[in-house]
Design an enzyme around this catalytic site. Sequence first.
Site, short mmCIF file in Angstrom:
data_model
loop_
_atom_site.label_atom_id
_atom_site.label_comp_id
_atom_site.label_asym_id
_atom_site.label_seq_id
_atom_site.Cartn_x
_atom_site.Cartn_y
_atom_site.Cartn_z
N ASP B 60 0.81 -1.21 0.00
CA ASP B 60 0.00 0.00 0.00
C ASP B 60 0.85 1.27 0.00
OD1 ASP B 60 -1.05 -0.29 3.49
OD2 ASP B 60 0.87 0.24 2.59
N VAL B 61 0.17 2.40 -0.07
CA VAL B 61 0.86 3.68 -0.33
C VAL B 61 1.88 4.01 0.75
CG1 VAL B 61 0.47 6.11 -0.74
CG2 VAL B 61 -1.19 4.48 -1.53
#
Lengths: 357, 261
Positions: B60-61
Amino acid sequence: SKISSAACGYGFTLLASNTRDITKVWGMGLNKDSQLGFQRSRRDQTKGYEYVLEPSPIPLPLEKPQQTRVLQVSCGRAHSLVLTDSEGVFSMGNNSYGQCGRKVVEDEIYSGSHLIHQLKEFDSRVVQVVCGQDHSLFRTKKGTVYACGWGADGQTGLGHYNITSVPTKLHGDIAGVNIIQVSSYGDCCLAVSDEGDVFGWGNSEYLQLACVTETTQVNVPRHLPFKIGKIKEAACGGTGNVVLTEEGNVFVWGYGILGKGPNLIETAVPEMIPPSLFGWSDFSPDIRVAHVRCGLSQFAALTNRGELFVWGKNLRGCLGTGRMEDQYFPWRVTVPGEVVDVACGVDHMVSMVRSFT
Amino acid sequence: LNAAPGRAPRQRVRFLPAPGPGGGGAVELVAARVPVLADHPLVRGPLFRKLKIGAGHRLDVKASGVFVLGIGHGNKLLTDLYNCHLTKVYTVGGLFGKATDDFSDTGNLVEKTTFDHITREKLERILAVIQGTNQKALLMYSNIDMKTQEAYELAVKGLIRPMGKSPPIITAVRCLQFALPEFQLEIHCLHETQQYLRKMVHEIGLELKSSAVCTQVRRIRDGVFTVDDALPRTQWNLQSIQQAIQNCQLKVETELEKTLG
């Protein structure tokens, strides 16, 4: 105090610290034969406890209690040995077969006994003490092995099947050989020489010594001609044996749950346990087994990363895997720290753990 | 890719008319090897107009680290690797003393606590408990009976792991660094999400009677791919990519052989 040595007997445990303080050894568990020395009862000052429920100090009759250090302890079925650096070996507990290294006294009552015997007459300083079920082995600095106690299976290795009540030197194939480690827990004994050879004597009903002889009792040390490499450490259990080679491989033989799945129940020839079961893989290729230990029907292996692997019969959960089933191949035990050493008994195990630095 | 010298055009044997020996209008067929016109760059156009790129396990980011991609035929290998259920290794950084709503240090602060009672020993005890419960879950979801010879064979090959869907399972944890209030863990896991790891840091804080937030999640290994195989941003060019693919080919093949047979 930091515990430096621990040993599990048949229903009791000894813990020792190499401190210079007066109290150096603690014991807990069964004390019906005074294998934990005399534990004065608080209710009746003349009697001793037959069951010790928490680690209690064992008073040793030392000449210089504030200088002598305890190096190692070992426990058998109903007797124990304490090794000191300058005052020889102390033995306590049952002596019906001379396993404490003193003359057998007929009808002696061992319960509540204050007697702790001191053994000093060896050719050189004793560096390792080992208790079998009802016999004792002493290894000296010069590489010789002494034995005393029950000998019906030849476990004293003295060439006869009688009781020996005084530690006597072993000959046979180990005469003149520099022995660097001895091991025993049941009625079979193994010794490792400085050149990497392994010698065995004692009970061979479970194929422990079947590679050299068909007899079920061997009363003289015999060289076991295994072609598995130089051996670094050996450990004897009740019916199975394990050795560790210089390369870090673990070999098992004998009878019982040997660690290669439920199909391998007995073998006279050592079989290697695949290193992948101890955590070795392409991503961690430098994992090696550093020590091997044996209980009566369990095995334990310590890796160089401080991880503990156990296998064998899981009596009362002694393996510590969190389950009550027997373990047929090495399984990692979750311990909150780095395992430094482990001592295996009949149905309990003690491990000394250090926090990860 | 299009600028690179392409394959040589295919050759074809054609029987071409050529003036015959004897002169004056007689035409003879002569065999000649000519390049196929359909392969000519001006006819065909650029070789590559699109590239199929597939992504491996999600990252994820807020997390960083190894991210596996497949190009063209590599996408099939990606599906196979997914079915191998190999472990991933993360370094997770945590900070004691705070608790936030999304378990990371950039979220909204929910509470602040003291943490000077926390020692490395206590943290390691919690990690040992986590490993223990996860080991039980591992056995349960792997659906094998530990008493069989088959279980032994699988254990030797390192294949005792859930080969189907399962909740996140941690196979190993250890504490790499501990300097209050910060600490860093190395976590080996399966079927996890990065948010699950952040939640684990929060729960470790709660178990130690304090609170913790996750400051860093970095994947250092995804199956057979380690940080050493991964390309940093400065090396996102054709040469490095081709080199990296070649280097990893053997590893991927052996792993697929071993697990899927």
